[in-house]
Design a protein around this motif. Structure first.
Motif, PDB file in Angstrom:
ATOM      1  N   ASP A 123      42.699  46.277  30.957  1.00  0.00           N
ATOM      2  CA  ASP A 123      41.881  45.744  32.056  1.00  0.00           C
ATOM      3  C   ASP A 123      42.401  46.234  33.400  1.00  0.00           C
ATOM      4  OD1 ASP A 123      40.397  44.432  30.178  1.00  0.00           O
ATOM      5  OD2 ASP A 123      41.216  42.435  30.605  1.00  0.00           O
TER       6      ASP A 123
ATOM      7  N   TRP B  30      41.271  49.742  34.037  1.00  0.00           N
ATOM      8  CA  TRP B  30      39.838  49.759  34.358  1.00  0.00           C
ATOM      9  C   TRP B  30      39.608  49.290  35.790  1.00  0.00           C
ATOM     10  CZ3 TRP B  30      36.249  46.129  35.874  1.00  0.00           C
ATOM     11  CH2 TRP B  30      34.903  46.457  35.711  1.00  0.00           C
TER      12      TRP B  30
ATOM     13  N   GLU C  27      31.125  44.674  33.978  1.00  0.00           N
ATOM     14  CA  GLU C  27      31.050  46.128  33.881  1.00  0.00           C
ATOM     15  C   GLU C  27      29.639  46.635  34.146  1.00  0.00           C
ATOM     16  OE1 GLU C  27      32.828  47.812  30.424  1.00  0.00           O
ATOM     17  OE2 GLU C  27      34.394  46.297  30.299  1.00  0.00           O
TER      18      GLU C  27
END
Length: 903
Positions: A75, A78, A560
């Protein structure tokens, strides 16, 4: 007639024969061509050590002590890719001088002085500063992000001077132009030590806090922005020297201060680490020095053994670095462990030669008579010692190597790399011990033989005590097996009925203590454990006392790439379900980009019919005054004909009081929030819930499984190897049980030390398998090799042969590690606590518990049945034609009387 031995025992015999002969062959080359061996070993070691050119140093705890595959790590990658590195903050804490009230114009004027002094700080020839040059800019207004009580006057000194009632101003709502945590000024975030009047209004403040945010372009390898770091250092230097009338000395707080605190502590600790190495060298000299007998004294040989180990460490580390291992400060601990293991092997080799010291005078006689040369005699004595010691050091080296290899499969990078370095070091050290050390040992024996021959020819006894120069029979009341205290008074006390009872009860007590501690051990990991006493920790504690327990902590909710038009209801449901979690401050979700856009779109009659038109609407909203607050929370991919929302962030707050700050509770909340996000928002990514603390929290959550996995794999691997090499299931089970008990007690000691199971303490539970094997395996192998008949006699014989070597090997490491007891850092203090525990337990189980158990259980002997029928007597070195029978000569016991040179 001797009982038929099992196929496993026969296979083990053949394996030992192969090992013994192989060691003798290597020793033959090394002892007969020592200088060539030394040169070849040093050359190959230098080639391997060149791997340091490939060194990859890592100092970030989040990269060392947590598994790379964790969701929080994924995470984070990202988030950094889409939202960039988080801004860094420099704080200054201002405490009142005496009992002064800081909510007065005079004190607030001084606060403006502090503010202006900070903005005047610059670095890199004025290229960077806390103003517009380097500050983190708010996306909603383009101003530098900061937070302080001065927001009530919009950071204008003139506004403060024109204010007729300062107390009234701070007690009523006011906009905050620049704080990244809210558009409204809050006195409770920026002031402490507050006092109130009867109406509940704030009338007094004894502390103020200023936060200045810097743009952070962190480098991928260091995770630090060097420009921001230089500026932070200037910030600390200036404010620590500053003085203001209303405040005590300002207290700066930032990442550079934390790094200075930790790095300074490590520099301090390195002094003791280097001193520990010197202590080990001195001990190696003392352990092999004998002031009464210069021919038995090998002090400088002990120093040479330590040098050989260091050469092995350099070569092994270079080899591991060639293979891609990551180097860190933790890896330096391997030097101590390998020094202990390597010196242990060297002590065993020297001890094996001293066992046959009784025929030293005969060898000198043969050299003096011309029937043998110094080089041949020295070589054969070394060959015989290696044939005897080779199997023992091979067993322990192989088990150590396999235990560390098994530990290297853990997912925690620091432990994996450490075990890889140790495995390589154990393997290279074993090879250098049987080659380089043997060559040096041979040169030392040549020197002693030449000296003995010269003294024999001259009749000079001044340099050698009487007992070395005259053949003496042993005292009639002293048996050969009592040649040292381990085979004498120590064995008498240990193998007596009270001694056995005490050892067994003490062992059970230790096991019970360890098991109870293991049951009570809980996972825990706190950032401030890594800080040491100094100005930074003082400031950190002050901040935690007055501002740290704010009752909330920030957590980001991320979504996302998705069609947000089709999933508008999904987003609404996600926010509602997330806000209903009992630990989430629901008011923190009232201000988010999605709800604000929905309200704006309804008011502006904005229409959208698909994902693209919805994205354009969000873009238009973010360009407005109301929407600019959320510009940094939405990532758009906009072109002439397409528009997509690729990522979003909702800033939320979790309620957190002092009781909620344990690692276990935080992990439970993290799991619950993730489950909620997946359940209600799966079409949106699924969503991610993230805070930097999750990295360490999830690492601690996984440490249970990783520790158990690595320990079980290492224990099973060691047990299988011991069965194969010892040739007796009972013997292997006994040694394995000693290893398991050491691991369990070490695990339990985490609780008794007041520590918590985390990625650092678990490290030592894993390596305990390799360290706990040596002493017990050495002793069991010696017990099996004894030719005595009664179990107690075999136990005594094994203590006599290997007791000194095992104790000296363990004591060398214990003595060196004791220096780390003076260290400051959590890593080295933890290293000291657990490693001392492991080594002392290993010595206890190897030299106390194992002798008692062996005398009671009596594992089958390893020597051949026909060897037992041979008459006992000195094992003489044969003339030149006996070179090929070195290995067989090693199993024949010699007399241990202190025979010496004829006068």
């Amino acid at each position: 007639m001797a009982a038929r031995r099992s196929s496993l025992a026969r296979a083990a015999d053949k394996t030992e024969d192969v090992i013994s002969r192989a060691c003798a062959v290597v020793a033959t080359f090394a002892s007969r061509k020592p200088w060539r061996t030394v040169g070849l070993c040093l050359f190959l070691s230098a080639v391997l050590a060149s791997g340091f050119s490939q060194i990859k140093n890592e100092a970030r705890p989040d990269k060392l002590y947590v598994p790379a595959y964790m969701k929080s790590q994924e995470d984070r990658a990202w988030i950094d890719d889409r939202f960039g590195s988080a801004d860094v903050v420099s704080s200054v804490l201002l405490d009142h001088r005496g009992d002064a009230n800081l909510l007065t114009k005079a004190a607030l004027r001084d606060a403006f002085d502090v503010y202006e002094d900070v903005l005047a700080i610059s670095a890199e020839d004025g290229a960077t500063g806390y103003d517009a040059r380097s500050c983190a800019v708010g996306g909603w207004n383009g101003l530098c992000q900061k937070s302080s009580i001065l927001a009530f006057w919009n950071y204008s000194r003139a506004a403060l001077e024109d204010d007729p009632d300062v107390l009234a101003t701070v007690n009523r709502p006011a906009p905050d132009c620049c704080s990244p945590v809210g558009r409204d000024a809050s006195l409770f975030r920026v002031a402490a030590k507050l006092r109130y009047d009867d109406a509940g209004a704030v009338t007094y403040a004894g502390s103020l806090k200023f936060d200045f945010y810097l743009d952070n372009d962190a480098h991928e390898k260091t995770n630090v922005d060097p420009h921001a770091q230089r500026l932070e250092r200037k910030f600390n230097e200036k404010l620590r020297r500053a003085s203001y009338e209303s405040f005590d000395r300002p207290m700066p707080l930032n990442a550079a201060g934390a790094a200075e605190n930790v790095d300074g502590a490590f520099d301090y600790d390195r002094t003791f680490v280097n001193l520990a190495s010197i202590v080990i060298f001195c001990y190696a000299y003392w352990a092999l020095y004998d002031r009464r007998d210069p021919f038995k004294s090998r002090g400088w040989l002990g120093v040479a053994a330590a040098v050989v180990v260091l050469v092995a460490v350099l070569a092994a580390f270079g080899l591991a670095l060639y293979c891609g291992a990551i180097f860190s400060a933790t890896a330096s601990i391997a030097v101590f462990l390998v020094l202990g293991i390597g010196l242990d092997d060297a002590f065993v080799i020297c001890g094996a030669e001293l066992v046959h010291f009784g025929d030293f005078h005969d060898d000198v006689d043969r050299i003096a008579e011309g029937s043998a040369t110094v080089d041949d005699v020295a070589a054969r004595r070394v060959e015989r010692a290696m044939a005897a010691a080779g199997p023992s050091i091979t067993v322990t080296s192989v088990t150590d190597f396999c235990a560390f290899v098994a530990g290297s499969f853990t997912a925690i990078p620091a432990i994996s790399s450490f075990c890889a370095f140790c495995a390589a070091a154990v393997a290279v050290d074993f090879l250098l011990q049987v080659s380089l050390f043997v060559a040096i040992f041979s040169l030392d024996l040549r020197r002693k033989l030449r000296r003995a021959v010269a003294e024999r020819a001259s009749g000079d006894r001044a340099r050698c005590c009487e007992r070395c120069c005259v053949k003496e029979a042993p005292p009639p009341d002293r048996e050969p097996e009592r040649a040292n205290c381990y085979g004498g008074s120590y064995a008498d006390a240990l193998l007596s009925k009270p001694g056995k009872a005490f050892v067994l009860l003490a062992t059970l007590g230790l096991a019970g203590l360890g098991a109870s501690g293991a049951a009570l051990t809980e996972a825990n990991y706190q950032y401030d454990w890594f800080l040491v006493r100094g100005w930074y920790l003082t400031n950190y504690d002050y901040n935690m006392e007055h501002y740290g327990d704010s009752g909330v902590t920030w957590v980001g909710l991320y979504t996302e790439h998705a069609d947000y038009y089709e999933n508008r209801q999904t987003m609404a449901d996600l926010l509602e379900a997330y806000g209903n979690l009992r630990f989430v401050a629901s008011t923190s979700l009232e201000s988010n980009w999605f709800s604000a856009h929905e309200a704006w779109a309804a008011g502006e009659a904005s229409t959208f019919s698909d994902g693209t038109s919805y994205c354009y609407s969000v873009r238009d909203f973010l360009a407005t005054a109301d929407g600019s607050d959320y510009a940094e929370n939405v990532v758009l991919d906009v072109s002439d004909d397409t528009c997509e929302i690729t990522a979003t962030r909702v800033d939320t707050l979790w309620n957190e009081d002092e009781d909620d700050q344990s690692t276990i509770i935080r992990n439970r909340r993290m799991v619950k929030a993730r489950q909620t996000a997946r359940t209600y928002g799966r079409p949106l990514g699924p969503p991610k819930v993230w805070n930097f603390a999750f990295i360490f929290g999830e690492g601690v959550r996984l440490v249970y499984a990783e520790t158990l996995f690595s320990m079980v794999i290492a224990c099973v691997t060691v047990a299988v190897i011991l069965v194969f090499l010892l040739g007796d299931v009972r013997a292997a089970a006994m040694v394995s049980s000693m290893v398991v008990m050491v691991c369990v007690i070490t695990y339990g000691s985490i609780y008794w030390y007041g520590d918590g199971l985390n990625n650092v303490s678990a490290f030592f539970v894993v390596i305990a398998v390799g360290l706990a094997t040596d002493a017990s395996a050495h002793y069991c192998h010696a017990f099996q090799g004894s030719e005595k008949a009664a179990p107690d006699d075999r136990a005594r014989d094994a203590l006599r042969k290997l007791g000194p070597s095992v104790f000296k090997g363990g004591a060398s490491t214990v003595l060196g590690i004791s220096m780390c007891g003076f260290c400051k850092t959590y890593v080295f203090r933890t290293f000291f606590n657990y490693l001392i525990t492991i080594l002392l337990l290993a010595l206890w189980f190897g030299l106390a518990t194992m002798p008692v158990l062996c005398s009671l259980v009596a594992p089958a002997p390893r020597h051949r049945a026909e060897a037992a029928e041979k008459p006992a007597g000195p094992a003489k070195l044969a003339p030149d034609d006996a070179k090929g029978d070195v290995a067989d000569a090693a199993v024949v016991e010699d007399a241990d009387a202190p025979l010496a040179l004829a006068g």
